[in-house]
Enzyme design. Structure first.
Site, PDB file in Angstrom:
ATOM      1  N   LYS A  14      26.819  53.743  41.408  1.00 44.00           N
ATOM      2  CA  LYS A  14      26.028  52.701  39.707  1.00 44.00           C
ATOM      3  C   LYS A  14      24.801  52.178  39.671  1.00 44.00           C
ATOM      4  O   LYS A  14      23.797  53.487  38.667  1.00 44.00           O
ATOM      5  CB  LYS A  14      26.945  51.722  39.146  1.00 44.00           C
ATOM      6  CG  LYS A  14      26.162  51.146  37.773  1.00 44.00           C
ATOM      7  CD  LYS A  14      26.213  51.678  36.843  1.00 44.00           C
ATOM      8  CE  LYS A  14      25.377  50.597  35.218  1.00 44.00           C
ATOM      9  NZ  LYS A  14      25.364  51.508  34.593  1.00 44.00           N
ATOM     10  N   LYS A  25      18.038  43.977  37.411  1.00 50.78           N
ATOM     11  CA  LYS A  25      18.348  43.500  38.862  1.00 50.78           C
ATOM     12  C   LYS A  25      19.199  44.375  39.101  1.00 50.78           C
ATOM     13  O   LYS A  25      19.015  44.173  40.199  1.00 50.78           O
ATOM     14  CB  LYS A  25      19.752  42.507  37.433  1.00 50.78           C
ATOM     15  CG  LYS A  25      20.999  41.970  38.431  1.00 50.78           C
ATOM     16  CD  LYS A  25      21.873  42.261  37.630  1.00 50.78           C
ATOM     17  CE  LYS A  25      22.066  43.260  36.723  1.00 50.78           C
ATOM     18  NZ  LYS A  25      23.293  43.555  36.714  1.00 50.78           N
TER      19      LYS A  25
END
Ligand code: NAD
Length: 299
Positions: free
Chosen positions: A175, A243
């Site tokens: 990811k 983030k």
């Protein structure tokens, strides 16, 4: 151990978790949901699920527990904290974290769960809110092959491309790579759009021909029109992508890998956040290109 999953605890019913939990209800699972803000929980109950007052309550009678929370500290608090999932879940319960968090945290959580007899998978997703609603997410799964097979009926209700990519933490590593590629591609498409506009070339035909050649990519296909129109309603908030780029760069540092382009895109995404624009869609990177080029925003 039975692999029959009936009752699913679902914690984190936001932009992604809400529609994912609703898909599980529609697939016939008994879904017990918990969210910090109660309105989200009520939406699940209206869709046919049940509400729980705490993560522990959602986990206590579940065969599987799914978390879809913003960041690593949220996942640690909900799984490991007092009154959390790990303390309440029965041995053998599948615990599937589908949030995007740090790979090292995913690994630590899996090891802790394993010591308690729980079967922990990291299974972050790509495909956005539309993919969550349609059940067409790409799901990248880290953990044991047996646990992956046990989780497959649940994952199949939420996603289309579902791949076991390796041991615990691997899903989050994949990811992170996904988020690096997406951010970098958005930045290059933004630079191309501003360049075309500044050169006086109409963007419509230019983007059409670019899409058909080697430069073609899904950001051009799905996002470029919105970027040209300066439509930056999220979608995927820039602050969440900020983030994620923090996760990529920290993981790359641990792996001894140098990412000059990733580091630059990380700075540009951070600039959106520091200007108070973190609530916009990540394609608002185009705004930064305009600012750096001294080009005012179009009316
Ligand atoms: P969101 O902020 O909409 O949803 C998170 C939900 O978790 C919120 O409803 C919040 O109230 C709840 N929550 C937070 N802390 C909690 C706690 N301690 N207990 C119970 N509930 C709690 O975020 P989102 O867009 O749904 O994203 C969730 C995760 O999925 C993030 O890690 C994000 O990076 C990732 N992701 C998002 C997208 C997207 O397009 N939005 C796509 C892929 C992955």
């Amino acid at each position: 151990m039975s692999t029959q999953i009936r009752t699913v605890g679902f914690i984190g019913l936001g932009i992604m978790g809400g529609p994912m939990a609703a898909r599980l209800v529609r697939a016939g699972f008994d879904v017990v949901g918990h969210n910090r803000s109660p309105a989200r929980q009520e939406a699940l109950v209206s869709a046919g699920g049940r509400g729980a007052a705490s993560p522990a309550e959602a986990a206590a009678e579940a065969d599987a527990v799914i978390t879809m929370l913003p960041d690593s500290p949220d996942v640690e608090a909900v799984l490991l904290g007092a009154g959390g999932v790990f303390a309440a879940a029965r041995p053998g319960t599948l615990v599937i974290d589908m949030s995007t968090i740090r790979p090292d945290v995913a690994w630590t959580v899996a090891a802790d769960g394993g010591r308690r007899g729980l079967r922990v998978l990291d299974a972050p997703v790509s495909g956005g809110e539309a993919g969550a609603i349609d059940g067409t997410l790409s799901i990248m799964v880290g953990g044991s092959a047996d646990d992956f097979e046990a989780a497959r009926p649940l994952l199949a209700a939420m996603g289309q491309t579902i791949v076991h990519v390796g041991p615990a933490g691997s899903g989050q590593t994949v990811k992170a790579a996904n988020q690096l590629i997406v951010a970098g591609t958005i930045e290059l498409v933004a630079e191309a759009i501003v360049f075309l506009e500044a050169s006086g070339v109409p963007t419509g035909p230019a983007l059409e021909v670019l899409s058909g050649g080697l430069a073609g990519n899904r950001i051009l296909d799905r996002k470029a029109a919105g970027m040209v129109a300066r439509q930056f309603t999220p979608g995927f908030r820039a602050e969440l992508h900020d983030k994620d780029l923090g996760i990529v760069l920290a993981a790359a540092r641990s792996a001894g890998v140098i990412m000059p382009v990733g580091a630059t895109v990380g700075q540009l995404m951070r600039s959106l956040k520091s200007q108070g624009l973190g609530g916009l869609d990540h394609t608002a990177l185009l705004r930064i290109v305009e600012q750096l080029s001294g080009r005012p925003e179009p009316e």
